[in-house]
Design an enzyme around this catalytic site. Sequence first.
Site, PDB file in Angstrom:
ATOM      1  N   GLY A 156      -9.192  15.453 -13.922  1.00  0.00           N
ATOM      2  CA  GLY A 156      -8.900  14.275 -13.107  1.00  0.00           C
ATOM      3  C   GLY A 156      -9.108  14.474 -11.617  1.00  0.00           C
ATOM      4  NE  ARG A 166      -0.140  -6.950  -2.275  1.00  0.00           N
ATOM      5  CZ  ARG A 166      -0.614  -7.332  -3.453  1.00  0.00           C
ATOM      6  NH1 ARG A 166      -0.358  -8.539  -3.911  1.00  0.00           N
ATOM      7  NH2 ARG A 166      -1.345  -6.508  -4.173  1.00  0.00           N
ATOM      8  CD  GLN A 167       7.773  -1.720  -1.250  1.00  0.00           C
ATOM      9  OE1 GLN A 167       7.503  -2.669  -1.977  1.00  0.00           O
ATOM     10  NE2 GLN A 167       9.005  -1.267  -1.109  1.00  0.00           N
ATOM     11  CG  ASP A 196       3.140 -18.027   0.707  1.00  0.00           C
ATOM     12  OD1 ASP A 196       2.458 -18.099   1.752  1.00  0.00           O
ATOM     13  OD2 ASP A 196       2.974 -17.129  -0.140  1.00  0.00           O
ATOM     14  CE  LYS A 242       4.579 -16.504  -2.796  1.00  0.00           C
ATOM     15  NZ  LYS A 242       3.260 -15.898  -2.874  1.00  0.00           N
ATOM     16  CB  SER A 263      -1.961 -10.102  -6.476  1.00  0.00           C
ATOM     17  OG  SER A 263      -1.716  -8.854  -7.035  1.00  0.00           O
ATOM     18  N   GLY A 284      -2.435 -13.950  -9.585  1.00  0.00           N
ATOM     19  CA  GLY A 284      -2.882 -15.336  -9.688  1.00  0.00           C
ATOM     20  C   GLY A 284      -1.738 -16.316  -9.936  1.00  0.00           C
TER      21      GLY A 284
HETATM   22  C1  R5P Z   1       2.055 -13.236  -0.536  1.00  0.00           C
HETATM   23  O1  R5P Z   1       2.712 -13.353   0.483  1.00  0.00           O
HETATM   24  C2  R5P Z   1       0.580 -13.343  -0.496  1.00  0.00           C
HETATM   25  O2  R5P Z   1       0.153 -14.116   0.565  1.00  0.00           O
HETATM   26  C3  R5P Z   1       0.048 -13.917  -1.789  1.00  0.00           C
HETATM   27  O3  R5P Z   1       0.533 -15.246  -1.922  1.00  0.00           O
HETATM   28  C4  R5P Z   1       0.473 -13.128  -2.993  1.00  0.00           C
HETATM   29  O4  R5P Z   1       0.244 -11.779  -2.816  1.00  0.00           O
HETATM   30  C5  R5P Z   1      -0.239 -13.617  -4.233  1.00  0.00           C
HETATM   31  O5  R5P Z   1       0.214 -12.873  -5.324  1.00  0.00           O
HETATM   32  P1  R5P Z   1       0.033 -13.396  -6.793  1.00  0.00           P
HETATM   33  O6  R5P Z   1      -1.376 -13.763  -7.001  1.00  0.00           O
HETATM   34  O7  R5P Z   1       0.444 -12.202  -7.631  1.00  0.00           O
HETATM   35  O8  R5P Z   1       0.980 -14.530  -6.987  1.00  0.00           O
END
Ligand code: R5P
Length: 297
Positions: free
Chosen positions: A36, A91-92, A165, A188, A219, A221
């Site tokens: 790996g 994102r984290q 959102d 959201k 991500s 969706g």
């Molecule tokens: C979140 O703040 C981002 O702007 C996207 O809305 C989010 O990452 C989308 O994720 P998913 O497709 O998993 O809902």
Amino acid sequence: MSAVFAFAEGADEAGRLAGELGVPCHAIEARRFPDGESLVRVPAFAETAILYRSLDDPNARLVEILLAASALRDGGARRVVLVAPYLGYMRQDMAFRPGEAVSQRVIGKLLADHFDGLVTIDPHLHRIARLDEAVPGIPALALSAAPVLSAAIDRAERPVLIGPDSESRPWVEAIAAPLGLDVLVGEKDRWGDRDVAIRISGIEAVSGRPAILVDDVISSGMTMLAAAHLLRDAGASRVEALATHCLAGADDLARLAAAGVERVRSTRSVSGPTACLSNVAILAGAIRRQGWAGSAV
Ligand code: R5P
């Protein structure tokens, strides 16, 4: 003397970037040992090495870009710049539960330690104002794909642009403004990776009109899916989705299609069936402004 260096999965877009900059593009060789581990070989050298690699699938790719940066320096590169159109691990950006690592800070510091500059597009900076807060001590450029996405919209159809959102508001407005289009922004709630609920006040405005959902990243969706259901129920004549980065898999995209999302388009920051919009012009512009394009080797 500059050159672009690319791994296999990004070779096409990296080649276009090199063409735009007027510098050579070299393919990095990478292979896995049976256990790996990765072996990376760079086939040429440049004073300024522009390493092109998006950090989706980040765990595997991070190790390989660190190895490539080291090999480029061993070969004489005085400056190694990472061009990562999609920058994973942003994102984290806080410990959402006690004990969680703040991945944005860890990975940002790692990149700052190994590269002399970073260029990315629409990174997830919802709790910090500037990318260099996460990637300290080097020029760290966060470009906006808004011009690329604006250019992909047919204003003659007078679509309503929907940000799913509140975090998307400035971004959706930046895309809509040059086209003079109407914008709606939702609220959201997210309870899990695939568990979201959206509310869009004023949604009745989409009745009989095309609606285009725009977001920085798709991500799972599920955000787009929840919003698409609302838009169809509100009588939108057509629903499509536009994003800078699309990480969604085939099943996620099939769910969107089944919900009536006629088309999903994204930039080529991440390879895949939706990736049809080129970021080359904005990337090349930023690289030139930093003086990193130099002259060809
Ligand atoms: C979140 O703040 C981002 O702007 C996207 O809305 C989010 O990452 C989308 O994720 P998913 O497709 O998993 O809902």
